[in-house]
Design an enzyme around this catalytic site. Sequence first.
Site, PDB file in Angstrom:
ATOM      1  N   LEU A 270       0.866  -1.178   0.000  1.00 50.51           N
ATOM      2  CA  LEU A 270       0.000   0.000   0.000  1.00 50.51           C
ATOM      3  C   LEU A 270       0.898   1.222   0.000  1.00 50.51           C
ATOM      4  O   LEU A 270       1.904   1.257   0.709  1.00 50.51           O
ATOM      5  CB  LEU A 270      -0.888   0.035   1.246  1.00 50.51           C
ATOM      6  CG  LEU A 270      -2.181  -0.783   1.250  1.00 50.51           C
ATOM      7  CD1 LEU A 270      -2.844  -0.682   2.620  1.00 50.51           C
ATOM      8  CD2 LEU A 270      -3.138  -0.313   0.165  1.00 50.51           C
ATOM      9  N   ASP A 271       0.543   2.229  -0.791  1.00 53.79           N
ATOM     10  CA  ASP A 271       1.295   3.471  -0.786  1.00 53.79           C
ATOM     11  C   ASP A 271       1.270   4.093   0.617  1.00 53.79           C
ATOM     12  O   ASP A 271       0.311   3.884   1.373  1.00 53.79           O
ATOM     13  CB  ASP A 271       0.702   4.475  -1.773  1.00 53.79           C
ATOM     14  CG  ASP A 271       0.890   4.051  -3.218  1.00 53.79           C
ATOM     15  OD1 ASP A 271       1.818   3.263  -3.475  1.00 53.79           O
ATOM     16  OD2 ASP A 271       0.102   4.505  -4.073  1.00 53.79           O
ATOM     17  N   PRO A 272       2.279   4.890   0.972  1.00 51.03           N
ATOM     18  CA  PRO A 272       2.261   5.565   2.279  1.00 51.03           C
ATOM     19  C   PRO A 272       0.995   6.391   2.511  1.00 51.03           C
ATOM     20  O   PRO A 272       0.480   6.445   3.628  1.00 51.03           O
ATOM     21  CB  PRO A 272       3.507   6.451   2.230  1.00 51.03           C
ATOM     22  CG  PRO A 272       4.444   5.724   1.313  1.00 51.03           C
ATOM     23  CD  PRO A 272       3.553   5.114   0.256  1.00 51.03           C
ATOM     24  N   MET A 273       0.461   7.016   1.450  1.00 52.03           N
ATOM     25  CA  MET A 273      -0.748   7.819   1.585  1.00 52.03           C
ATOM     26  C   MET A 273      -1.964   6.964   1.922  1.00 52.03           C
ATOM     27  O   MET A 273      -2.910   7.413   2.576  1.00 52.03           O
ATOM     28  CB  MET A 273      -1.015   8.592   0.294  1.00 52.03           C
ATOM     29  CG  MET A 273      -2.178   9.583   0.376  1.00 52.03           C
ATOM     30  SD  MET A 273      -2.740  10.179  -1.247  1.00 52.03           S
ATOM     31  CE  MET A 273      -3.934   8.894  -1.681  1.00 52.03           C
ATOM     32  N   ALA A 274      -1.971   5.722   1.452  1.00 52.94           N
ATOM     33  CA  ALA A 274      -3.130   4.846   1.609  1.00 52.94           C
ATOM     34  C   ALA A 274      -3.170   4.230   2.999  1.00 52.94           C
ATOM     35  O   ALA A 274      -2.151   4.079   3.671  1.00 52.94           O
ATOM     36  CB  ALA A 274      -3.096   3.749   0.556  1.00 52.94           C
TER      37      ALA A 274
END
Length: 308
Positions: free
Chosen positions: A38-42
Amino acid sequence: MTSGLLLIDKAQGWTSHDAVARTRRLAGTRKVGHAGTLDPMATGLLVLGINSSTRLLTYIVGLDKEYLATIRLGQSTTTDDAEGDELTRATPEQVAAITPAAVTTGIADLTGDISQQPSAVSAIKVDGKRAYARVRAGEDVQLPSRPVTVSEFELRSSTHRDGFLDLDVRVECASGTYIRALARDLGFSLGVGGHLTALRRTRIGPFRLENAATLEELDVAAHLISPADAATRLLPRLDLSTEQAIDLGHGKRITVLSAVQAGATGPVAAIAPNGRLVGLVEYRGDQARSLLNFPPDEPEPSESTPAS
């Protein structure tokens, strides 16, 4: 050492590598892996494997997924999400002119079997190097389009905010689908640009976010899904006799009833009478042969998380 799967609710700002590193410390083992980043933003569901159960992760990576997301119409970015720099911005008048019917049509056009160009800032490898690394090095990366499946793309609510139109959506899709790219393409089709401002993964195959724990509250022993429980959620089940369990553990083929193997074309979870996952097998005629054995010296958790 205990083996099994953990369902983690990843917080915003954490990388998947951060989550693995924290879990290694909590579980007291180096052998921890994850089934899809998962992306850091997600935020949301991250499935981790502990010890021998890391070998089950390959059967999770390609499963369908569900996300809740917020798409901002009226602005495009270099990364197709809120972490990138602004590329284009529509006027408030252009955004206000977007009709509900146009949004509905745009979403419908991005539902089903579609062709999607992944975001350049992705983990896809280009000549052995991650695309995002090439972008950060200043290269112009254009990834080829590829077929993906978006089985559901549901608009849950819409809000006009600060000259933009924010759409809260739910997406169910096949593995390999980029929600950022859906946001980008929806904005492009409406002529105003779009990007993702929030993303939360709520399901991977049979595993759901409501059964996950945050890293701050994680008790590894209490939240661990046993190898047998995990494997039978993912694969068909074959119940073994004591003798069959011993034979499979020694690499021997066993004879199985034709009724048992009916309809099973892929790996099957072979379960001993005591509930332990002996291994994964495949059927060959009236026999089952071992594809992957699980060590008998890893104790099963006394309790696993509730079935999702």
